[in-house]
Design a protein around this motif. Sequence first.
Motif, PDB file in Angstrom:
ATOM      1  N   ILE A  48       3.652  -3.305   1.328  1.00 38.73           N
ATOM      2  CA  ILE A  48       4.159  -3.588   2.670  1.00 38.73           C
ATOM      3  C   ILE A  48       3.118  -4.387   3.448  1.00 38.73           C
ATOM      4  CG2 ILE A  48       5.008  -2.563   4.800  1.00 38.73           C
ATOM      5  CD1 ILE A  48       6.872  -1.871   2.650  1.00 38.73           C
ATOM      6  N   GLU A  49       1.839  -3.935   3.313  1.00 42.98           N
ATOM      7  CA  GLU A  49       0.751  -4.612   4.002  1.00 42.98           C
ATOM      8  C   GLU A  49       0.578  -6.023   3.449  1.00 42.98           C
ATOM      9  OE1 GLU A  49      -1.433  -3.095   7.260  1.00 42.98           O
ATOM     10  OE2 GLU A  49       0.197  -2.341   6.028  1.00 42.98           O
ATOM     11  N   MET A  50       0.780  -6.185   2.141  1.00 43.85           N
ATOM     12  CA  MET A  50       0.655  -7.502   1.518  1.00 43.85           C
ATOM     13  C   MET A  50       1.766  -8.435   2.030  1.00 43.85           C
ATOM     14  SD  MET A  50       0.526  -8.380  -2.520  1.00 43.85           S
ATOM     15  CE  MET A  50       2.256  -8.269  -2.843  1.00 43.85           C
ATOM     16  N   MET A  51       2.971  -7.905   2.142  1.00 44.19           N
ATOM     17  CA  MET A  51       4.084  -8.712   2.682  1.00 44.19           C
ATOM     18  C   MET A  51       3.782  -9.135   4.104  1.00 44.19           C
ATOM     19  SD  MET A  51       7.231  -6.325   1.657  1.00 44.19           S
ATOM     20  CE  MET A  51       7.085  -5.340   0.197  1.00 44.19           C
ATOM     21  N   CYS A  52       3.220  -8.171   4.870  1.00 42.19           N
ATOM     22  CA  CYS A  52       2.879  -8.450   6.266  1.00 42.19           C
ATOM     23  C   CYS A  52       1.866  -9.581   6.334  1.00 42.19           C
ATOM     24  CB  CYS A  52       2.315  -7.178   6.882  1.00 42.19           C
ATOM     25  SG  CYS A  52       1.851  -7.357   8.564  1.00 42.19           S
ATOM     26  N   THR A  53       0.877  -9.549   5.425  1.00 43.43           N
ATOM     27  CA  THR A  53      -0.130 -10.605   5.410  1.00 43.43           C
ATOM     28  C   THR A  53       0.475 -11.929   4.992  1.00 43.43           C
ATOM     29  OG1 THR A  53      -1.548  -8.847   4.593  1.00 43.43           O
ATOM     30  CG2 THR A  53      -2.507 -11.024   4.740  1.00 43.43           C
ATOM     31  N   GLY A  54       1.479 -11.885   4.153  1.00 40.21           N
ATOM     32  CA  GLY A  54       2.132 -13.106   3.711  1.00 40.21           C
ATOM     33  C   GLY A  54       3.056 -13.686   4.766  1.00 40.21           C
ATOM     34  N   ALA A  55       3.463 -12.871   5.717  1.00 46.17           N
ATOM     35  CA  ALA A  55       4.402 -13.337   6.736  1.00 46.17           C
ATOM     36  C   ALA A  55       3.660 -14.091   7.838  1.00 46.17           C
ATOM     37  CB  ALA A  55       5.164 -12.145   7.315  1.00 46.17           C
ATOM     38  N   SER A  56       4.395 -14.517   8.867  1.00 42.79           N
ATOM     39  CA  SER A  56       3.871 -15.547   9.766  1.00 42.79           C
ATOM     40  C   SER A  56       2.723 -15.087  10.651  1.00 42.79           C
ATOM     41  CB  SER A  56       4.999 -16.080  10.628  1.00 42.79           C
ATOM     42  OG  SER A  56       5.629 -15.004  11.266  1.00 42.79           O
ATOM     43  N   ARG A  57       2.609 -13.792  10.927  1.00 42.43           N
ATOM     44  CA  ARG A  57       1.580 -13.383  11.876  1.00 42.43           C
ATOM     45  C   ARG A  57       0.176 -13.577  11.313  1.00 42.43           C
ATOM     46  NH1 ARG A  57       1.877  -9.560  16.281  1.00 42.43           N
ATOM     47  NH2 ARG A  57      -0.210  -9.141  17.023  1.00 42.43           N
ATOM     48  N   TYR A  58      -0.032 -13.173  10.054  1.00 39.40           N
ATOM     49  CA  TYR A  58      -1.352 -13.317   9.434  1.00 39.40           C
ATOM     50  C   TYR A  58      -1.414 -14.521   8.512  1.00 39.40           C
ATOM     51  CZ  TYR A  58      -2.237  -8.801  11.417  1.00 39.40           C
ATOM     52  OH  TYR A  58      -2.405  -7.787  12.299  1.00 39.40           O
ATOM     53  N   ASP A  59      -0.288 -14.902   7.934  1.00 38.05           N
ATOM     54  CA  ASP A  59      -0.114 -16.233   7.363  1.00 38.05           C
ATOM     55  C   ASP A  59      -1.064 -16.568   6.214  1.00 38.05           C
ATOM     56  OD1 ASP A  59       1.135 -18.565   7.150  1.00 38.05           O
ATOM     57  OD2 ASP A  59       0.144 -19.570   8.801  1.00 38.05           O
ATOM     58  N   PHE A  60      -0.715 -16.104   5.028  1.00 35.80           N
ATOM     59  CA  PHE A  60      -1.430 -16.502   3.820  1.00 35.80           C
ATOM     60  C   PHE A  60      -1.353 -18.013   3.562  1.00 35.80           C
ATOM     61  CE2 PHE A  60      -1.644 -12.454   1.091  1.00 35.80           C
ATOM     62  CZ  PHE A  60      -3.001 -12.377   1.278  1.00 35.80           C
ATOM     63  N   ASP A  61      -0.307 -18.633   4.077  1.00 27.94           N
ATOM     64  CA  ASP A  61      -0.072 -20.044   3.747  1.00 27.94           C
ATOM     65  C   ASP A  61      -1.229 -20.949   4.149  1.00 27.94           C
ATOM     66  OD1 ASP A  61       2.282 -19.032   3.032  1.00 27.94           O
ATOM     67  OD2 ASP A  61       3.538 -20.413   4.152  1.00 27.94           O
ATOM     68  N   ARG A  62      -1.961 -20.558   5.214  1.00 30.30           N
ATOM     69  CA  ARG A  62      -3.045 -21.441   5.659  1.00 30.30           C
ATOM     70  C   ARG A  62      -4.196 -21.473   4.671  1.00 30.30           C
ATOM     71  NH1 ARG A  62      -6.242 -17.805   9.318  1.00 30.30           N
ATOM     72  NH2 ARG A  62      -5.263 -15.813   8.934  1.00 30.30           N
ATOM     73  N   PHE A  63      -4.254 -20.531   3.721  1.00 31.04           N
ATOM     74  CA  PHE A  63      -5.236 -20.612   2.637  1.00 31.04           C
ATOM     75  C   PHE A  63      -4.658 -21.322   1.421  1.00 31.04           C
ATOM     76  CE2 PHE A  63      -6.745 -16.381   4.416  1.00 31.04           C
ATOM     77  CZ  PHE A  63      -7.683 -17.003   5.213  1.00 31.04           C
ATOM     78  N   GLY A  64      -3.451 -21.844   1.565  1.00 34.60           N
ATOM     79  CA  GLY A  64      -2.800 -22.436   0.410  1.00 34.60           C
ATOM     80  C   GLY A  64      -2.281 -21.394  -0.555  1.00 34.60           C
ATOM     81  N   MET A  65      -2.057 -20.169  -0.065  1.00 35.61           N
ATOM     82  CA  MET A  65      -1.576 -19.099  -0.937  1.00 35.61           C
ATOM     83  C   MET A  65      -0.087 -18.919  -0.750  1.00 35.61           C
ATOM     84  SD  MET A  65      -4.670 -16.475  -0.307  1.00 35.61           S
ATOM     85  CE  MET A  65      -4.156 -15.254  -1.458  1.00 35.61           C
ATOM     86  N   PHE A  66       0.646 -19.007  -1.831  1.00 34.58           N
ATOM     87  CA  PHE A  66       2.085 -18.791  -1.786  1.00 34.58           C
ATOM     88  C   PHE A  66       2.425 -17.728  -2.814  1.00 34.58           C
ATOM     89  CE2 PHE A  66       1.314 -23.208  -0.737  1.00 34.58           C
ATOM     90  CZ  PHE A  66       1.900 -23.264   0.501  1.00 34.58           C
ATOM     91  N   PHE A  67       3.479 -16.963  -2.520  1.00 36.88           N
ATOM     92  CA  PHE A  67       3.842 -15.967  -3.529  1.00 36.88           C
ATOM     93  C   PHE A  67       4.681 -16.605  -4.617  1.00 36.88           C
ATOM     94  CE2 PHE A  67       7.230 -15.585  -0.365  1.00 36.88           C
ATOM     95  CZ  PHE A  67       8.359 -15.650  -1.165  1.00 36.88           C
ATOM     96  N   ARG A  68       4.488 -16.091  -5.799  1.00 35.38           N
ATOM     97  CA  ARG A  68       5.272 -16.525  -6.951  1.00 35.38           C
ATOM     98  C   ARG A  68       5.899 -15.277  -7.556  1.00 35.38           C
ATOM     99  NH1 ARG A  68       7.018 -21.290  -7.358  1.00 35.38           N
ATOM    100  NH2 ARG A  68       6.308 -21.798  -5.271  1.00 35.38           N
ATOM    101  N   ALA A  69       7.155 -15.398  -7.928  1.00 34.58           N
ATOM    102  CA  ALA A  69       7.818 -14.227  -8.489  1.00 34.58           C
ATOM    103  C   ALA A  69       7.624 -14.127  -9.991  1.00 34.58           C
ATOM    104  CB  ALA A  69       9.299 -14.266  -8.164  1.00 34.58           C
ATOM    105  N   SER A  70       6.902 -15.083 -10.557  1.00 35.45           N
ATOM    106  CA  SER A  70       6.707 -15.050 -12.004  1.00 35.45           C
ATOM    107  C   SER A  70       5.216 -15.117 -12.312  1.00 35.45           C
ATOM    108  CB  SER A  70       7.415 -16.248 -12.642  1.00 35.45           C
ATOM    109  OG  SER A  70       6.818 -16.546 -13.871  1.00 35.45           O
TER     110      SER A  70
END
Lengths: 173, 158
Positions: A48-70
């Motif tokens: 849940i915390e990981m999803m939260c970090t991936g979402a817009s408030r903490y935004d993993f995307d600015r590190f170039g990190m995207f989730f992959r399902a595979s």
Amino acid sequence: MGVISKLPVVLERMPMGTVVATSLEKVLNEGRASSLWYLLFGTACCAIEMMCTGASRYDFDRFGMFFRASPRQADLMFVAGTITHKMAPRVKLLYEQMAEPRYVIAMGGCACNGGPFHYDTYAVLKGVDKVIPVDVYLPGCPPRPESLLEACLKLQQKIKKQKLGEWSSDIRG
Amino acid sequence: MADTATITQLLTQRFPGQVTALDMVPPQTAATVDPAIVSELFAFLAENADLKMNYLSAISGIDRTDHIEIVYFVSSLEYKHKLTVKTRVERIGGKINSIQHILPAANWFEREIWELFGVDFVGHPDLRRFLLPDDWNQGNPMLRDWEGEDFIRMPEVQ
């Protein structure tokens, strides 16, 4: 990884080869560290915390990190959550399916050493490092998103120090 | 809706001397029964027109160190009343009749208790590995004196 890991050996024999090797190393490591695609793998509350970090408030995307399902498309695996003895072989399988170079962040107490389930349990694996190698241990129950971002920065520092020949996990151990 | 007194009266009439009922938190009723009568008891609870207790929420096992207590939670969807049925079996090699043919929901609960406590449910059609890993060979882990390969007991606090 065959060609890349043999490169330093070839370059050493050339004039100015080491300069080329270190510059190449720098470029490759920079790119490697700035595009950590992570595997969507969570088994419990840490997910849940990981999803939260991936979402817009903490935004993993600015590190170039995207989730992959595979696992085939991922460089990084957050082991987010409790790993039971029943789950352990699946974790190992997912790790082995990831392409090298691959990195693991053990997120939360359960993945580090069993955490709250260290004592008096028959079901929980006491630390995911019994099954797969771990790069960064992140304590907390669960760790806040800020801590997770900190762990990713620590991993990026680690990646930026790597030598060309050290990419394969059978050398890193 | 039958209250505690009504349920107690019905049960003691039908199974004299084998049921002792007591109040829990009202309107909950708890009945301690002889393990030999569980299948007749649940058939009676399900079929009696005043009770119609045909919904099984859960079956729990508790290791009481000298015996294993098995607790059934049944309720009636129609009348909205509940009953907790407690019974005891031997700690090692305990046997009790299965109620799976009366309340099909009991199938998985009984499989779980068989696996974790080692209680044999006589008449269950399919007692096999349920929640533990497929290669599990370390006995029944919910027993209080169980020790496993990487099992660490909580250290005594001085």
